[in-house]
Design an enzyme around this catalytic site. Sequence first.
Site, short mmCIF file in Angstrom:
data_model
loop_
_atom_site.label_atom_id
_atom_site.label_comp_id
_atom_site.label_asym_id
_atom_site.label_seq_id
_atom_site.Cartn_x
_atom_site.Cartn_y
_atom_site.Cartn_z
N ASN A 190 2.59 -5.89 28.68
CA ASN A 190 2.28 -4.81 29.62
C ASN A 190 3.14 -3.58 29.31
O ASN A 190 4.28 -3.67 28.87
CB ASN A 190 2.42 -5.24 31.08
CG ASN A 190 3.79 -5.80 31.43
OD1 ASN A 190 4.48 -6.34 30.59
ND2 ASN A 190 4.15 -5.67 32.70
N VAL A 191 2.53 -2.42 29.51
CA VAL A 191 3.16 -1.13 29.23
C VAL A 191 2.98 -0.25 30.46
O VAL A 191 1.85 0.18 30.76
CB VAL A 191 2.55 -0.46 27.99
CG1 VAL A 191 3.19 0.91 27.75
CG2 VAL A 191 2.72 -1.35 26.76
N GLU A 192 4.06 0.02 31.18
CA GLU A 192 3.96 0.79 32.42
C GLU A 192 3.98 2.29 32.15
O GLU A 192 4.27 2.74 31.04
CB GLU A 192 5.10 0.40 33.37
CG GLU A 192 4.97 -1.03 33.87
CD GLU A 192 6.05 -1.42 34.85
OE1 GLU A 192 5.87 -2.45 35.52
OE2 GLU A 192 7.08 -0.71 34.96
N CYS A 200 -2.10 -3.53 31.31
CA CYS A 200 -1.76 -4.95 31.41
C CYS A 200 -1.61 -5.55 30.02
O CYS A 200 -2.14 -5.02 29.04
CB CYS A 200 -2.84 -5.70 32.18
SG CYS A 200 -3.03 -5.19 33.90
N GLU A 233 -3.06 -8.12 28.89
CA GLU A 233 -4.37 -8.50 28.38
C GLU A 233 -5.10 -7.31 27.75
O GLU A 233 -5.90 -7.49 26.82
CB GLU A 233 -5.23 -9.12 29.49
CG GLU A 233 -4.68 -10.41 30.06
CD GLU A 233 -3.74 -10.18 31.24
OE1 GLU A 233 -3.62 -11.10 32.06
OE2 GLU A 233 -3.12 -9.09 31.35
N CYS A 239 -5.16 -10.41 36.32
CA CYS A 239 -5.66 -9.68 37.47
C CYS A 239 -7.18 -9.54 37.37
O CYS A 239 -7.79 -9.93 36.36
CB CYS A 239 -5.01 -8.30 37.55
SG CYS A 239 -5.52 -7.15 36.25
N CYS A 291 -8.48 -7.61 34.32
CA CYS A 291 -8.32 -8.35 33.07
C CYS A 291 -9.26 -9.54 32.99
O CYS A 291 -9.67 -9.94 31.90
CB CYS A 291 -6.86 -8.77 32.91
SG CYS A 291 -5.77 -7.34 32.62
#
Length: 234
Positions: free
Chosen positions: A44-46, A55, A57, A88, A91
């Site tokens: 994941n990359v915020e 996410c 995925e 989620c 995803c």
Amino acid sequence: MEIDWATLRAAAIDVMRHAYVPYSNFPVGAAALVDDGRVVVGCNVENASYGITLCAECGVISALHASGGGTIVALSCVGATGAPLMPCGRCRQLLWEHGGPDCLVEAEPVPLRVAELLPFAFGAADLEAMATETKVPSVPEALAAWRGRGTVFLHPDVSGGQQIWTGYWERAAGDAEGAPTGVLEEAPTWTDVADAITWAQARTPRVVVVDADGTMFWAGEGEPPAEIPRRWVG
């Protein structure tokens, strides 16, 4: 295809350590087995805006296609502890698209099919079914800017001794400053006026049906205008 869940989870744990999560401090890693045997991973990359966070995925799907495409057979998704996490909703839809209903997702005590995680899913097959069922030709690209404007007039005609319905989509005076009036598009033909009205309503909310006697009826949206007080009831 045999699935080595331990190896898949190890790959997910390894990539989880590369997650960019300065805001939530909730790292996630995912690893997927592709139908040709390769493994693709993502973390994941915020983002400071939160809403466009990616996410893990999402990274998996990008890696899938960047490395040659294919279909995902199985996926392991883990958090900071290395324990399996459930994807989620967004995803799950991605996994349905790129893995299908039989794609397996690691879970405790046993892996689950995507079909179990996303029952009654909407996918490409639904779009194809809609395209097959619809009788409404799409608005030509050259006329897309006119959608919602002008008026469609529908009227009966005769072809091969059979009554049909046809018409035209017309741009009206005053529709746009300096715009010429005239016919935008000639309608196809139908045996059922309901199909003709559906075609018309895909183009403009102003739809007028003219019967064989020349009487005009409103088949558009909203209340009939004063000049066409009668509504078409089919």
